[in-house]
Design a protein around this motif. Structure first.
Motif, PDB file in Angstrom:
ATOM      1  N   LEU A 185     -25.644 -26.344  44.302  1.00 19.56           N
ATOM      2  CA  LEU A 185     -25.513 -25.703  45.608  1.00 19.56           C
ATOM      3  C   LEU A 185     -25.493 -26.731  46.726  1.00 19.56           C
ATOM      4  O   LEU A 185     -24.687 -26.644  47.664  1.00 19.56           O
ATOM      5  CB  LEU A 185     -26.682 -24.725  45.807  1.00 19.56           C
ATOM      6  CG  LEU A 185     -26.769 -24.035  47.169  1.00 19.56           C
ATOM      7  CD1 LEU A 185     -25.576 -23.122  47.389  1.00 19.56           C
ATOM      8  CD2 LEU A 185     -28.086 -23.252  47.279  1.00 19.56           C
ATOM      9  N   GLU A 186     -26.363 -27.719  46.645  1.00 20.09           N
ATOM     10  CA  GLU A 186     -26.486 -28.729  47.696  1.00 20.09           C
ATOM     11  C   GLU A 186     -25.196 -29.512  47.891  1.00 20.09           C
ATOM     12  O   GLU A 186     -24.894 -29.964  49.001  1.00 20.09           O
ATOM     13  CB  GLU A 186     -27.635 -29.670  47.335  1.00 20.09           C
ATOM     14  CG  GLU A 186     -27.952 -30.724  48.356  1.00 20.09           C
ATOM     15  CD  GLU A 186     -29.207 -31.509  47.996  1.00 20.09           C
ATOM     16  OE1 GLU A 186     -29.089 -32.727  47.743  1.00 20.09           O
ATOM     17  OE2 GLU A 186     -30.298 -30.899  47.967  1.00 20.09           O
ATOM     18  N   ALA A 187     -24.413 -29.666  46.815  1.00 24.64           N
ATOM     19  CA  ALA A 187     -23.209 -30.485  46.875  1.00 24.64           C
ATOM     20  C   ALA A 187     -22.040 -29.787  47.547  1.00 24.64           C
ATOM     21  O   ALA A 187     -21.002 -30.420  47.795  1.00 24.64           O
ATOM     22  CB  ALA A 187     -22.810 -30.916  45.461  1.00 24.64           C
ATOM     23  N   ILE A 188     -22.204 -28.495  47.867  1.00 21.70           N
ATOM     24  CA  ILE A 188     -21.105 -27.778  48.513  1.00 21.70           C
ATOM     25  C   ILE A 188     -21.539 -27.049  49.782  1.00 21.70           C
ATOM     26  O   ILE A 188     -20.731 -26.779  50.655  1.00 21.70           O
ATOM     27  CB  ILE A 188     -20.462 -26.762  47.531  1.00 21.70           C
ATOM     28  CG1 ILE A 188     -19.098 -26.293  48.051  1.00 21.70           C
ATOM     29  CG2 ILE A 188     -21.392 -25.600  47.236  1.00 21.70           C
ATOM     30  CD1 ILE A 188     -18.309 -25.492  47.033  1.00 21.70           C
ATOM     31  N   ALA A 189     -22.861 -26.748  49.901  1.00 17.10           N
ATOM     32  CA  ALA A 189     -23.309 -25.908  51.016  1.00 17.10           C
ATOM     33  C   ALA A 189     -24.293 -26.577  51.956  1.00 17.10           C
ATOM     34  O   ALA A 189     -24.667 -25.977  52.966  1.00 17.10           O
ATOM     35  CB  ALA A 189     -23.925 -24.618  50.472  1.00 17.10           C
ATOM     36  N   SER A 190     -24.733 -27.791  51.668  1.00 14.27           N
ATOM     37  CA  SER A 190     -25.603 -28.482  52.625  1.00 14.27           C
ATOM     38  C   SER A 190     -24.783 -28.906  53.838  1.00 14.27           C
ATOM     39  O   SER A 190     -23.547 -28.963  53.796  1.00 14.27           O
ATOM     40  CB  SER A 190     -26.247 -29.709  51.983  1.00 14.27           C
ATOM     41  OG  SER A 190     -25.260 -30.679  51.666  1.00 14.27           O
ATOM     42  N   ALA A 191     -25.462 -29.210  54.924  1.00 13.43           N
ATOM     43  CA  ALA A 191     -24.750 -29.662  56.128  1.00 13.43           C
ATOM     44  C   ALA A 191     -23.975 -30.943  55.851  1.00 13.43           C
ATOM     45  O   ALA A 191     -22.828 -31.106  56.300  1.00 13.43           O
ATOM     46  CB  ALA A 191     -25.746 -29.874  57.269  1.00 13.43           C
ATOM     47  N   SER A 192     -24.580 -31.842  55.079  1.00  9.83           N
ATOM     48  CA  SER A 192     -23.890 -33.093  54.772  1.00  9.83           C
ATOM     49  C   SER A 192     -22.673 -32.842  53.890  1.00  9.83           C
ATOM     50  O   SER A 192     -21.634 -33.499  54.048  1.00  9.83           O
ATOM     51  CB  SER A 192     -24.856 -34.067  54.093  1.00  9.83           C
ATOM     52  OG  SER A 192     -25.449 -33.486  52.948  1.00  9.83           O
ATOM     53  N   ALA A 193     -22.763 -31.878  52.959  1.00 11.06           N
ATOM     54  CA  ALA A 193     -21.626 -31.570  52.099  1.00 11.06           C
ATOM     55  C   ALA A 193     -20.493 -30.928  52.886  1.00 11.06           C
ATOM     56  O   ALA A 193     -19.312 -31.226  52.656  1.00 11.06           O
ATOM     57  CB  ALA A 193     -22.063 -30.644  50.967  1.00 11.06           C
ATOM     58  N   ILE A 194     -20.832 -30.059  53.816  1.00 10.00           N
ATOM     59  CA  ILE A 194     -19.806 -29.424  54.648  1.00 10.00           C
ATOM     60  C   ILE A 194     -19.059 -30.482  55.458  1.00 10.00           C
ATOM     61  O   ILE A 194     -17.816 -30.469  55.531  1.00 10.00           O
ATOM     62  CB  ILE A 194     -20.452 -28.368  55.563  1.00 10.00           C
ATOM     63  CG1 ILE A 194     -20.879 -27.150  54.733  1.00 10.00           C
ATOM     64  CG2 ILE A 194     -19.492 -27.943  56.679  1.00 10.00           C
ATOM     65  CD1 ILE A 194     -21.714 -26.149  55.503  1.00 10.00           C
ATOM     66  N   THR A 204     -10.679 -36.656  58.911  1.00  4.60           N
ATOM     67  CA  THR A 204     -11.370 -36.782  60.195  1.00  4.60           C
ATOM     68  C   THR A 204     -12.883 -36.710  59.988  1.00  4.60           C
ATOM     69  O   THR A 204     -13.419 -35.655  59.631  1.00  4.60           O
ATOM     70  CB  THR A 204     -10.959 -35.647  61.155  1.00  4.60           C
ATOM     71  OG1 THR A 204      -9.540 -35.662  61.317  1.00  4.60           O
ATOM     72  CG2 THR A 204     -11.647 -35.807  62.504  1.00  4.60           C
ATOM     73  N   PRO A 205     -13.605 -37.810  60.191  1.00  3.62           N
ATOM     74  CA  PRO A 205     -15.070 -37.767  60.062  1.00  3.62           C
ATOM     75  C   PRO A 205     -15.663 -36.808  61.089  1.00  3.62           C
ATOM     76  O   PRO A 205     -15.230 -36.767  62.246  1.00  3.62           O
ATOM     77  CB  PRO A 205     -15.494 -39.211  60.338  1.00  3.62           C
ATOM     78  CG  PRO A 205     -14.261 -40.035  60.110  1.00  3.62           C
ATOM     79  CD  PRO A 205     -13.117 -39.155  60.504  1.00  3.62           C
ATOM     80  N   THR A 206     -16.656 -36.037  60.678  1.00  2.00           N
ATOM     81  CA  THR A 206     -17.240 -35.063  61.581  1.00  2.00           C
ATOM     82  C   THR A 206     -18.630 -34.690  61.094  1.00  2.00           C
ATOM     83  O   THR A 206     -19.101 -35.172  60.069  1.00  2.00           O
ATOM     84  CB  THR A 206     -16.355 -33.810  61.683  1.00  2.00           C
ATOM     85  OG1 THR A 206     -16.820 -32.960  62.716  1.00  2.00           O
ATOM     86  CG2 THR A 206     -16.347 -33.037  60.368  1.00  2.00           C
ATOM     87  N   GLU A 207     -19.301 -33.824  61.843  1.00  2.00           N
ATOM     88  CA  GLU A 207     -20.599 -33.285  61.457  1.00  2.00           C
ATOM     89  C   GLU A 207     -20.448 -31.796  61.185  1.00  2.00           C
ATOM     90  O   GLU A 207     -19.491 -31.156  61.646  1.00  2.00           O
ATOM     91  CB  GLU A 207     -21.629 -33.516  62.571  1.00  2.00           C
ATOM     92  CG  GLU A 207     -21.849 -34.977  62.940  1.00  2.00           C
ATOM     93  CD  GLU A 207     -22.512 -35.765  61.820  1.00  2.00           C
ATOM     94  OE1 GLU A 207     -23.222 -35.141  60.996  1.00  2.00           O
ATOM     95  OE2 GLU A 207     -22.310 -36.989  61.753  1.00  2.00           O
ATOM     96  N   ALA A 208     -21.436 -31.239  60.456  1.00  2.00           N
ATOM     97  CA  ALA A 208     -21.357 -29.817  60.111  1.00  2.00           C
ATOM     98  C   ALA A 208     -21.307 -28.942  61.356  1.00  2.00           C
ATOM     99  O   ALA A 208     -20.603 -27.925  61.383  1.00  2.00           O
ATOM    100  CB  ALA A 208     -22.549 -29.432  59.232  1.00  2.00           C
ATOM    101  N   VAL A 209     -22.024 -29.320  62.393  1.00  4.26           N
ATOM    102  CA  VAL A 209     -22.015 -28.523  63.619  1.00  4.26           C
ATOM    103  C   VAL A 209     -20.622 -28.485  64.237  1.00  4.26           C
ATOM    104  O   VAL A 209     -20.205 -27.482  64.828  1.00  4.26           O
ATOM    105  CB  VAL A 209     -23.058 -29.059  64.623  1.00  4.26           C
ATOM    106  CG1 VAL A 209     -22.708 -30.458  65.103  1.00  4.26           C
ATOM    107  CG2 VAL A 209     -23.225 -28.117  65.802  1.00  4.26           C
ATOM    108  N   ASP A 210     -19.863 -29.571  64.059  1.00 10.49           N
ATOM    109  CA  ASP A 210     -18.492 -29.600  64.564  1.00 10.49           C
ATOM    110  C   ASP A 210     -17.580 -28.716  63.718  1.00 10.49           C
ATOM    111  O   ASP A 210     -16.631 -28.108  64.234  1.00 10.49           O
ATOM    112  CB  ASP A 210     -17.968 -31.031  64.587  1.00 10.49           C
ATOM    113  CG  ASP A 210     -18.761 -31.920  65.525  1.00 10.49           C
ATOM    114  OD1 ASP A 210     -19.050 -31.469  66.646  1.00 10.49           O
ATOM    115  OD2 ASP A 210     -19.106 -33.049  65.137  1.00 10.49           O
ATOM    116  N   VAL A 211     -17.857 -28.656  62.404  1.00  8.78           N
ATOM    117  CA  VAL A 211     -17.084 -27.770  61.540  1.00  8.78           C
ATOM    118  C   VAL A 211     -17.285 -26.319  61.976  1.00  8.78           C
ATOM    119  O   VAL A 211     -16.349 -25.524  62.010  1.00  8.78           O
ATOM    120  CB  VAL A 211     -17.475 -27.966  60.063  1.00  8.78           C
ATOM    121  CG1 VAL A 211     -16.721 -26.972  59.174  1.00  8.78           C
ATOM    122  CG2 VAL A 211     -17.179 -29.400  59.613  1.00  8.78           C
ATOM    123  N   ALA A 212     -18.544 -25.980  62.328  1.00  6.01           N
ATOM    124  CA  ALA A 212     -18.821 -24.623  62.826  1.00  6.01           C
ATOM    125  C   ALA A 212     -18.046 -24.352  64.105  1.00  6.01           C
ATOM    126  O   ALA A 212     -17.486 -23.258  64.293  1.00  6.01           O
ATOM    127  CB  ALA A 212     -20.321 -24.459  63.065  1.00  6.01           C
TER     128      ALA A 212
END
Length: 307
Positions: A185-194, A204-212
């Protein structure tokens, strides 16, 4: 761990420190009031990471409590044996069988409460956050990694330090995980994985908050990565609901800042996977990024006084 009570221990000033995968945060509290807080980057894994972390904790405690009068509680990630005061294993921080309670007590010159970061956060959320009033709850912080804290029958369940490793169950994908297996689960749903999966799709490098944020802007790649994470979380929560039947799931960590962008589709996906089982309410954590710190303060307070 002792039964949870719906009030904070009144034992004077307490410093609670939460050693995270990327940042170490600390609060100075007096009862239920946060008087001050501080944060510093957690040292990167390496041969000297343990003494560096101990020194960092000491620096934060000294910054918040220069008089040296407060009780102190510290929580760390990974597999933690609270009874022995030992950090058994942490993949993200690279330590094995570290006697942290003894090291911290020696470095700080005072007895130190010690525990697991997620269980401490679950204790805090159950006492004064999103899980208060529930007899059975699950605290699910989604950040650098994913773990869970189980509150069953009003007690935090630790199973000798091994309970709650929901991030390392196979949810049916092929992504490699830091634990050495695939499908976690961690490898697909953690913030770092997202963030990692979005960057792999787009370059494009980004953060999970930017993906949201991009999701709200109808970005197709963000939608795919986000949907994969939501479905994986729903799989894990569906079997958790079937086996443990929590009344409420308190979603915390950095990803909880996405609010309904995460909770609404997750609730819908979970609904589709359950039939007769009790469907837990999904709520955002109320103590934010300080849940672990405040739980650490609770551990210190409980160590010093009967609550």
């Amino acid at each position: 761990m002792s039964a949870i009570v719906n009030r904070w221990c009144a034992v004077g000033l307490v410093v609670g420190v939460d050693v995270g995968g990327t940042a170490t945060k600390a609060v100075l509290v007096d009862g239920d009031r946060v008087l001050a807080h501080a944060s510093k980057p957690t040292p990167k894994p390496g041969p000297d990471v343990v003494p560096e972390v101990v020194d960092l904790v000491a620096d934060l405690v000294a910054e918040l409590d220069p008089a040296g009068t407060a009780d102190v509680g510290v929580v760390v990630p990974g597999i933690v044996d609270e009874a022995r005061g030992v950090a058994v294993w942490s993949e993200n921080l690279g330590w094995l069988d570290v006697p942290f309670a003894a090291l911290l007590t020696d470095r700080l010159g005072r007895a130190t409460g010690f525990g697991h970061d997620v269980r401490a956060g679950g204790l805090a959320e159950s006492t004064a956050g999103g899980g208060r009033g529930a007899r059975d709850s699950l605290f699910l912080p989604i950040g650098t990694g994913i773990a869970a804290a189980l509150v069953l029958g009003g007690r935090v369940h630790d199973a000798g330090g091994y309970a709650g490793e929901i991030g390392h169950v196979d949810v049916g994908h092929g992504e490699p995980c830091a634990c050495g297996r695939h499908g976690c689960l961690e490898a697909i749903a953690s913030a770092s994985a997202i963030a990692r999966r979005y960057a792999a799709r787009t370059g494009t490098p980004t953060e999970a908050v930017d993906v949201a944020r991009l999701l709200a802007e109808q970005d197709a790649d963000a939608r795919r990565v986000w949907d994969d994470a939501v479905q994986a979380l729903a799989v894990a929560l569906a079997w958790t609901a079937s086996v443990l039947a929590p009344e409420v799931v308190v979603v915390g960590g950095g990803l909880s800042a996405a609010g309904d962008l995460l909770l609404r589709p997750l609730d819908e996906a979970l609904r589709e996977r359950l039939t007769f089982q009790r469907r837990p309410r999904l709520v955002a954590a109320e103590l934010g990024g300080l849940a672990g710190c405040r739980g650490a303060a609770l551990l210190a307070a409980k160590r010093s006084a009967s609550c």
